[in-house]
Enzyme design. Sequence first.
Site, PDB file in Angstrom:
ATOM      1  N   GLY A  14       6.136   5.178   8.713  1.00 17.67           N
ATOM      2  CA  GLY A  14       5.315   6.380   8.683  1.00 17.67           C
ATOM      3  C   GLY A  14       5.433   7.109  10.001  1.00 17.67           C
ATOM      4  N   SER A  15       4.433   7.906  10.311  1.00 13.58           N
ATOM      5  CA  SER A  15       4.509   8.744  11.505  1.00 13.58           C
ATOM      6  C   SER A  15       4.256   7.917  12.774  1.00 13.58           C
ATOM      7  CB  SER A  15       3.461   9.849  11.398  1.00 13.58           C
ATOM      8  OG  SER A  15       2.178   9.266  11.261  1.00 13.58           O
TER       9      SER A  15
ATOM     10  N   GLU B  19       9.159  16.333  15.710  1.00 17.30           N
ATOM     11  CA  GLU B  19       9.768  16.075  14.405  1.00 17.30           C
ATOM     12  C   GLU B  19       9.318  17.149  13.412  1.00 17.30           C
ATOM     13  OE1 GLU B  19       8.247  12.713  12.030  1.00 17.30           O
ATOM     14  OE2 GLU B  19      10.299  12.436  11.293  1.00 17.30           O
TER      15      GLU B  19
ATOM     16  N   LYS C  27       0.857  -1.198   0.000  1.00 17.62           N
ATOM     17  CA  LYS C  27       0.000   0.000   0.000  1.00 17.62           C
ATOM     18  C   LYS C  27       0.882   1.232   0.000  1.00 17.62           C
ATOM     19  CE  LYS C  27      -1.990   2.969   2.718  1.00 17.62           C
ATOM     20  NZ  LYS C  27      -1.941   4.060   1.755  1.00 17.62           N
TER      21      LYS C  27
ATOM     22  N   GLU D 175       8.634   1.488  11.695  1.00 15.40           N
ATOM     23  CA  GLU D 175       9.714   2.457  11.451  1.00 15.40           C
ATOM     24  C   GLU D 175       9.044   3.820  11.453  1.00 15.40           C
ATOM     25  OE1 GLU D 175      12.718   1.629  11.403  1.00 15.40           O
ATOM     26  OE2 GLU D 175      12.920  -0.394  10.633  1.00 15.40           O
TER      27      GLU D 175
ATOM     28  N   GLU E 236       2.342   8.724  15.163  1.00 13.84           N
ATOM     29  CA  GLU E 236       0.904   8.767  15.449  1.00 13.84           C
ATOM     30  C   GLU E 236       0.174   7.601  14.757  1.00 13.84           C
ATOM     31  OE1 GLU E 236      -0.544  12.328  13.758  1.00 13.84           O
ATOM     32  OE2 GLU E 236      -2.607  12.028  14.469  1.00 13.84           O
TER      33      GLU E 236
ATOM     34  N   CYS F 261      13.445  10.601   7.297  1.00 12.74           N
ATOM     35  CA  CYS F 261      13.293  10.166   8.688  1.00 12.74           C
ATOM     36  C   CYS F 261      14.630  10.242   9.391  1.00 12.74           C
ATOM     37  CB  CYS F 261      12.736   8.758   8.731  1.00 12.74           C
ATOM     38  SG  CYS F 261      13.575   7.673   7.596  1.00 12.74           S
TER      39      CYS F 261
END
Length: 490
Positions: free
Chosen positions: A233-234, A391, A180, A255, A236, A290
Amino acid sequence: MAETFRMIIDGRAVDARSGETAEVRNPANVDEVVGTVPKGDREDVRAAIRAAVAALEGSWWPRVYESRRRGKVLQRFAALVEAHKDRLARLLTREQGKIYRESVGELDSLINTFDYYAGYAGKIAGEVKYLRDNDSIIKVETRKQPIGLCAAILPFNFPVSLYAWKVAPALIAGNAVLIKPASTTPLTDIALTALLQEAGVPPGIASIVTGPASTVGDEILRHPAVKRIAFTGSTEVGRLVAQAASPALKHVTLELGGSDPTVVADDADLELATDTIVRFGRFRNAGQSCTSVKRVYVFAAVYERFVDLLAAKTAALRVGDGLDPQTDMGPLNNAQQREDVERFVADALARRATVVVGGQRLTEGPYARGYFFQPTVITDLPDDAALWREECFGPVLPVMPVRDLEEALGRANSTSYGLGAGLWSRSDSTIERFIEGIESGIVWINYKPLSVPETPFGGVKDSGHGRELGAEGLAEYLETKSIRKYVGKA
Ligand code: NAD
């Protein structure tokens, strides 16, 4: 001209069942539609999952004795990407925004990663021992088997290299993958998945479904046939992924975000440090990396000279369309990213910080239709500013003087993140103390934030858990079966 891209399900290029599509626009010029993609939904995900389950049951792919054959497919794929590199790099720049040179770098990294994991062909081995159990002889075996269907959920910032980090180890281990991509960067990932079919992956083993996270992403997280989720991704969204995957006790690697510090000691090579930070640290990929240089702590004795060098080199960066060979930094990937960056700068200004270079969006002339922002250096920023704690995913670099290494370590470790960290020093004792004391999964010493397939990548604290790349990255895609077999009487 906008190209039409299709999802790949069961080895075939397909539209969404609903027939709906979504546009992908060029972040350097939002008037340009780079491509259209199907707007998939839960039903499309289920079709991809059915195809994967059938391929895992019926094809040669997952058999433990077929890793040499899988390795050949990975090699063929790497050769196909090499042959199509220019086309793919241009596509990546047009959908993501990064400069062409960096797009080529991402494709090279993908080729290296597939080449590295193809090298495991014929070498994925368990262990056999013979034991005595009273008067019986038994053979005990640990066998390494594929896990089954593994999902790869990708972010927008490195759609190609992170594809490789997940897909290459999953495939050499004999798994099926369901990919995805991020909604703003699906095109190159679709093109890559098409090349995987051409390389000889059996139908159903590698599928890609595009569409909203709330339906496509959610279905992947919850469907019981998906046994493993590799998410980048984030932080959150990473927390949501961990929660959604927990009822079925799925394997998960996360990650996540980072706020990587760099420490510059008074014995550092300041020319090399500033060159590296500007070229490969903070402003690469317009700051949307990142692992990066997101905060700098400089020993007081060299602080002024460091800031002067950093400011001059940052001011010299040319911002523009990533396809222009003169460009050093492209636009941000989307409007939200640029707004987030502006919030960090506004927060800094509200705290009376000094903007040494940049600080504003670019809106005139060639910049008018893109998400451009100036490369920015900020000093005199108090401790409670957002740039020190959160970040910032954009081209903004705060710099602070520190007394010594202990103060630098304390400040470097003061965020909830722990992905990467860098040090510039010529002293062995400084280097060793830094490596020991820094709370991060990755460390760079006198070098750029480099990732290579030979060594694991991953963070600690809120930057996630699990590792990608290296032997550890492959182990995450293998299940251990422990077998005891009666051989005969002792
Ligand atoms: P994001 O978390 O918004 O999205 C990542 C992916 O998850 C996308 O494909 C998105 O569609 C999908 N997603 C979002 N919500 C979901 C849900 N509820 N269910 C399932 N899928 C969902 O991240 P982003 O903005 O694309 O990427 C930027 C972030 O990624 C930054 O925080 C960055 O630090 C991090 N990142 C980390 C690494 C690393 O290796 N640690 C590498 C690159 C990027």
